[in-house]
Design a protein around this motif. Structure first.
Motif, mmCIF file in Angstrom:
data_model
loop_
_atom_site.group_PDB
_atom_site.id
_atom_site.type_symbol
_atom_site.label_atom_id
_atom_site.label_comp_id
_atom_site.label_asym_id
_atom_site.label_seq_id
_atom_site.Cartn_x
_atom_site.Cartn_y
_atom_site.Cartn_z
ATOM 1 N N SER A 102 2.114 -73.167 -49.746
ATOM 2 C CA SER A 102 2.293 -71.731 -49.552
ATOM 3 C C SER A 102 3.743 -71.319 -49.748
ATOM 4 O O SER A 102 4.041 -70.320 -50.420
ATOM 5 C CB SER A 102 1.805 -71.337 -48.152
ATOM 6 O OG SER A 102 1.954 -69.955 -47.937
ATOM 7 N N VAL A 103 4.666 -72.090 -49.171
ATOM 8 C CA VAL A 103 6.087 -71.768 -49.324
ATOM 9 C C VAL A 103 6.517 -71.902 -50.777
ATOM 10 O O VAL A 103 7.197 -71.027 -51.338
ATOM 11 C CB VAL A 103 6.943 -72.668 -48.410
ATOM 12 C CG1 VAL A 103 8.423 -72.497 -48.728
ATOM 13 C CG2 VAL A 103 6.683 -72.351 -46.945
ATOM 14 N N THR A 104 6.095 -72.994 -51.419
ATOM 15 C CA THR A 104 6.511 -73.251 -52.793
ATOM 16 C C THR A 104 6.020 -72.179 -53.746
ATOM 17 O O THR A 104 6.787 -71.623 -54.546
ATOM 18 C CB THR A 104 6.007 -74.623 -53.258
ATOM 19 O OG1 THR A 104 6.535 -75.637 -52.403
ATOM 20 C CG2 THR A 104 6.435 -74.899 -54.691
ATOM 21 N N ILE A 105 4.741 -71.843 -53.672
ATOM 22 C CA ILE A 105 4.169 -70.943 -54.669
ATOM 23 C C ILE A 105 4.632 -69.508 -54.471
ATOM 24 O O ILE A 105 4.717 -68.729 -55.426
ATOM 25 C CB ILE A 105 2.627 -71.040 -54.651
ATOM 26 C CG1 ILE A 105 2.063 -70.573 -56.000
ATOM 27 C CG2 ILE A 105 2.032 -70.230 -53.502
ATOM 28 C CD1 ILE A 105 0.611 -70.889 -56.208
ATOM 29 N N ASN A 106 4.986 -69.136 -53.238
ATOM 30 C CA ASN A 106 5.460 -67.767 -52.997
ATOM 31 C C ASN A 106 6.954 -67.620 -53.271
ATOM 32 O O ASN A 106 7.419 -66.517 -53.575
ATOM 33 C CB ASN A 106 5.148 -67.349 -51.563
ATOM 34 C CG ASN A 106 3.684 -67.029 -51.358
ATOM 35 O OD1 ASN A 106 3.184 -66.016 -51.812
ATOM 36 N ND2 ASN A 106 2.971 -67.918 -50.677
ATOM 37 N N VAL A 107 7.707 -68.699 -53.170
ATOM 38 C CA VAL A 107 9.136 -68.653 -53.493
ATOM 39 C C VAL A 107 9.359 -68.843 -54.992
ATOM 40 O O VAL A 107 10.333 -68.348 -55.554
ATOM 41 C CB VAL A 107 9.892 -69.722 -52.684
ATOM 42 C CG1 VAL A 107 11.336 -69.849 -53.148
ATOM 43 C CG2 VAL A 107 9.854 -69.380 -51.196
ATOM 44 N N LEU A 108 8.426 -69.530 -55.635
ATOM 45 C CA LEU A 108 8.619 -69.888 -57.039
ATOM 46 C C LEU A 108 8.683 -68.661 -57.949
ATOM 47 O O LEU A 108 9.550 -68.591 -58.833
ATOM 48 C CB LEU A 108 7.485 -70.810 -57.487
ATOM 49 C CG LEU A 108 7.597 -71.386 -58.901
ATOM 50 C CD1 LEU A 108 8.826 -72.270 -59.026
ATOM 51 C CD2 LEU A 108 6.331 -72.172 -59.242
ATOM 52 N N ALA A 109 7.780 -67.701 -57.748
ATOM 53 C CA ALA A 109 7.702 -66.559 -58.664
ATOM 54 C C ALA A 109 9.002 -65.747 -58.709
ATOM 55 O O ALA A 109 9.554 -65.529 -59.798
ATOM 56 C CB ALA A 109 6.514 -65.679 -58.301
ATOM 57 N N PRO A 110 9.541 -65.257 -57.575
ATOM 58 C CA PRO A 110 10.806 -64.504 -57.670
ATOM 59 C C PRO A 110 11.975 -65.345 -58.155
ATOM 60 O O PRO A 110 12.868 -64.835 -58.849
ATOM 61 C CB PRO A 110 11.033 -64.005 -56.231
ATOM 62 C CG PRO A 110 10.208 -64.877 -55.369
ATOM 63 C CD PRO A 110 9.037 -65.280 -56.187
ATOM 64 N N THR A 111 11.967 -66.644 -57.821
ATOM 65 C CA THR A 111 13.048 -67.509 -58.300
ATOM 66 C C THR A 111 13.023 -67.620 -59.818
ATOM 67 O O THR A 111 14.064 -67.474 -60.490
ATOM 68 C CB THR A 111 12.932 -68.897 -57.666
ATOM 69 O OG1 THR A 111 12.978 -68.780 -56.244
ATOM 70 C CG2 THR A 111 14.063 -69.803 -58.128
ATOM 71 N N LEU A 112 11.842 -67.871 -60.383
ATOM 72 C CA LEU A 112 11.723 -67.967 -61.839
ATOM 73 C C LEU A 112 12.061 -66.638 -62.510
ATOM 74 O O LEU A 112 12.692 -66.606 -63.574
ATOM 75 C CB LEU A 112 10.306 -68.396 -62.220
ATOM 76 C CG LEU A 112 9.888 -69.831 -61.880
ATOM 77 C CD1 LEU A 112 8.426 -70.046 -62.236
ATOM 78 C CD2 LEU A 112 10.772 -70.839 -62.604
ATOM 79 N N LEU A 113 11.630 -65.539 -61.889
ATOM 80 C CA LEU A 113 11.835 -64.230 -62.501
ATOM 81 C C LEU A 113 13.307 -63.859 -62.571
ATOM 82 O O LEU A 113 13.814 -63.436 -63.610
ATOM 83 C CB LEU A 113 11.049 -63.172 -61.726
ATOM 84 C CG LEU A 113 11.044 -61.770 -62.334
ATOM 85 C CD1 LEU A 113 10.321 -61.771 -63.673
ATOM 86 C CD2 LEU A 113 10.382 -60.785 -61.376
ATOM 87 N N PHE A 114 14.015 -64.042 -61.459
ATOM 88 C CA PHE A 114 15.407 -63.604 -61.422
ATOM 89 C C PHE A 114 16.374 -64.671 -61.942
ATOM 90 O O PHE A 114 17.563 -64.385 -62.110
ATOM 91 C CB PHE A 114 15.787 -63.197 -60.003
ATOM 92 C CG PHE A 114 15.141 -61.900 -59.575
ATOM 93 C CD1 PHE A 114 15.636 -60.694 -60.033
ATOM 94 C CD2 PHE A 114 14.034 -61.904 -58.752
ATOM 95 C CE1 PHE A 114 15.040 -59.498 -59.664
ATOM 96 C CE2 PHE A 114 13.427 -60.711 -58.376
ATOM 97 C CZ PHE A 114 13.925 -59.504 -58.837
#
Length: 276
Positions: free
Chosen positions: A193-205
């Motif tokens: 849960s932590v990984t998949i929810n942090v991954l998207a904004p990290t990859l985007l920005f």
């Protein structure tokens, strides 16, 4: 009645059982099941739609008045044209998060044990899951594009629109595959849960999303070359601004990612089925 129950005459062969049509067989049943899994969980859908709406209605509209124009590949363009591909990728990542979470919850809840207790072909299960989840990502991305058209005005030639739509389709397959593959690597719910929810904004920005690559910090600029979102944004952005001639190399990269991830997902799910 007795004639219907009588055995066939000697030498006669019994008719082969009719094979169900793909539209009525286990592929269709799996696709319908996946559709319900992905759309009936209102919490996941809300989490997938809200961030994209916030970026589109608040972030991008405000920045378009603040920034005005940017330089991209030697050309001066309006900021909305530059930022909309990033908004589409944001919606794409959110929908892929929903698909990956659904697969992980299915594995965590041991629903796969129930599935393989039925006469379900493994290939049908894999095909149905990949098709429906990819369609969800694609439709949500197209919906974000439709909202963008209501907010902003673009003057792209028809051939550039075709390149944009092709880029969205290929990127949807690639990022859906990446997130589904990620879901097969985890066993612990909190870590996933932590990984998949942090991954998207990290990859985007950490990609040239809302700002040109030359204006990124040197470390982020180097990291962006290993960021798959960079290639998704470049594919859609170059297709919109320059057409197929500039977008096709990025399309090939994303298509390669989609093929590799789909093969790996299929092998992972098949291996899981054999263990059960």
């Amino acid at each position: 009645m007795t004639a219907d129950l009588a055995p066939p005459p000697p030498g006669a062969t019994a008719p082969a059982p009719a094979r169900p049509s793909p539209l009525r067989g286990d592929v269709a049943a799996t696709m319908y099941r996946e559709y319900l899994l992905l759309t009936r969980n209102r919490t996941n859908l809300l989490l997938a739609i809200t961030p994209s709406a916030v970026y589109l209605l608040l972030f991008a509209t405000s920045l378009s008045r603040l920034v005005g124009e940017v330089r991209y590949e030697g050309r001066t363009i309006g900021y909305p044209e530059f930022a909309v591909p990033a908004l589409l990728l944001s919606s794409m990542l959110a929908a892929a998060t929903t698909a990956g979470t659904s697969l992980f919850q299915e594995r965590l809840g041991r629903m796969d044990v129930e599935l393989w207790s039925y006469p379900l072909r493994r290939g049908s299960y894999v095909a149905g899951k990949l098709l429906v989840s990819t369609l969800l990502v694609l439709l949500q991305s197209l919906a974000a594009l439709g909202v963008s058209l209501l907010v902003f005005t673009f003057r792209w030639p028809p051939s550039h629109w075709v390149a944009v739509l092709c880029g969205i389709a290929v990127a949807s397959m690639a990022f859906n595959g990446l997130y589904l593959l990620l879901a097969t690597f985890f066993q612990d719910f909190q870590r996933f849960s932590v990984t998949i929810n942090v991954l998207a904004p990290t990859l985007l920005f950490a990609s040239p999303s809302f700002y040109p690559a030359p204006q990124m910090a040197p470390v982020l600029r180097w990291l962006s070359w290993g960021n798959p979102v960079t290639y998704g944004i470049r594919c859609i952005r170059d297709g919109a601004l320059f057409g197929f001639g500039a977008a096709w190399p990025w399309m090939l990269v994303l298509l390669g990612v989609a093929v590799v991830t789909c093969v790996l997902i299929g092998r992972s799910l098949m291996a899981r089925a054999r263990e059960i």
